[in-house]
Design a protein around this motif. Structure first.
Motif, PDB file in Angstrom:
ATOM      1  N   ARG A  19     107.243-104.799  -9.767  1.00  0.00           N
ATOM      2  CA  ARG A  19     106.721-105.406  -8.537  1.00  0.00           C
ATOM      3  C   ARG A  19     106.473-106.907  -8.722  1.00  0.00           C
ATOM      4  N   LYS A  22     109.902-108.710  -8.775  1.00  0.00           N
ATOM      5  CA  LYS A  22     110.569-108.786  -7.468  1.00  0.00           C
ATOM      6  C   LYS A  22     109.834-109.681  -6.473  1.00  0.00           C
ATOM      7  N   ALA A  23     108.592-110.046  -6.767  1.00  0.00           N
ATOM      8  CA  ALA A  23     107.810-110.867  -5.834  1.00  0.00           C
ATOM      9  C   ALA A  23     108.459-112.239  -5.676  1.00  0.00           C
ATOM     10  N   GLN A  24     108.747-112.590  -4.424  1.00  0.00           N
ATOM     11  CA  GLN A  24     109.408-113.860  -4.117  1.00  0.00           C
ATOM     12  C   GLN A  24     108.502-114.839  -3.377  1.00  0.00           C
ATOM     13  N   THR A  25     107.465-114.302  -2.786  1.00  0.00           N
ATOM     14  CA  THR A  25     106.570-115.147  -1.981  1.00  0.00           C
ATOM     15  C   THR A  25     105.131-114.972  -2.493  1.00  0.00           C
ATOM     16  N   GLU A  27     102.681-113.945  -0.838  1.00  0.00           N
ATOM     17  CA  GLU A  27     102.192-112.689  -0.273  1.00  0.00           C
ATOM     18  C   GLU A  27     102.672-111.501  -1.104  1.00  0.00           C
ATOM     19  N   GLU A  28     103.937-111.526  -1.514  1.00  0.00           N
ATOM     20  CA  GLU A  28     104.466-110.443  -2.341  1.00  0.00           C
ATOM     21  C   GLU A  28     103.800-110.430  -3.716  1.00  0.00           C
ATOM     22  N   ALA A  31     100.501-108.861  -3.244  1.00  0.00           N
ATOM     23  CA  ALA A  31     100.675-107.409  -3.079  1.00  0.00           C
ATOM     24  C   ALA A  31     100.884-106.740  -4.438  1.00  0.00           C
ATOM     25  N   ALA A  32     101.623-107.385  -5.324  1.00  0.00           N
ATOM     26  CA  ALA A  32     101.828-106.836  -6.675  1.00  0.00           C
ATOM     27  C   ALA A  32     100.503-106.794  -7.435  1.00  0.00           C
TER      28      ALA A  32
END
Length: 146
Positions: A19, A22-25, A27-28, A31-32
């Protein structure tokens, strides 16, 4: 370069790392982080202890893989910096100035396998070789100025 995440064996840690990877932003990424907090909050004491031990073991494997990548990058950087210099000067001379053999120097410059592993310079060895090359450069400059 090695994908260090493949060295994680604990499935929970693998999911957490996946996770994060894969986080690109922002916000992501948040979330992780939240996923990791949620997973850890749901764990009982025994699970937390088991997870912690697995995390340490996985981290040690990842750090070892990173050390190997760093050694590869150092060797490649030295090969690139040297360019055609090994064709112009005696590697035997440089190796002898380091108290080593020509094969020792060549193995590390070219990443040859020694005892089943690619040979690389340690940080101290790289500084030693660099110092001897600087000394040789000064000698060559003095001769060129005559």
């Amino acid at each position: 370069m090695t994908n260090i995440y493949e060295f994680a064996e604990n499935p929970v840690l693998k999911e957490i790392l996946d996770r994060y990877e894969k986080a690109q932003t922002p916000e992501e990424l948040e979330a992780a982080k939240q996923y990791q907090r949620d997973v850890q909050e749901r764990m009982g004491a025994a699970e937390k202890e088991e997870f912690s031990a697995a995390f340490v073991a996985d981290t040690e494997r990842m750090l070892s893989a990173m050390d190997e990548d760093i050694a590869d990058l150092r060797a490649e950087a030295m090969r690139q910096r040297l360019g055609d210099v090994p064709k112009a000067i005696s590697l035997t001379y440089i190796a002898a100035q380091c108290g080593k053999s020509k094969s020792w120097l060549s193995q590390r410059l070219n990443g040859h396998k020694v005892n089943g592993k690619e040979a690389h310079f340690t940080s101290d060895e790289a500084r030693l070789v660099q110092g001897r090359l600087h000394e040789l450069g000064r000698k060559l400059l003095n001769v060129a100025l005559i």
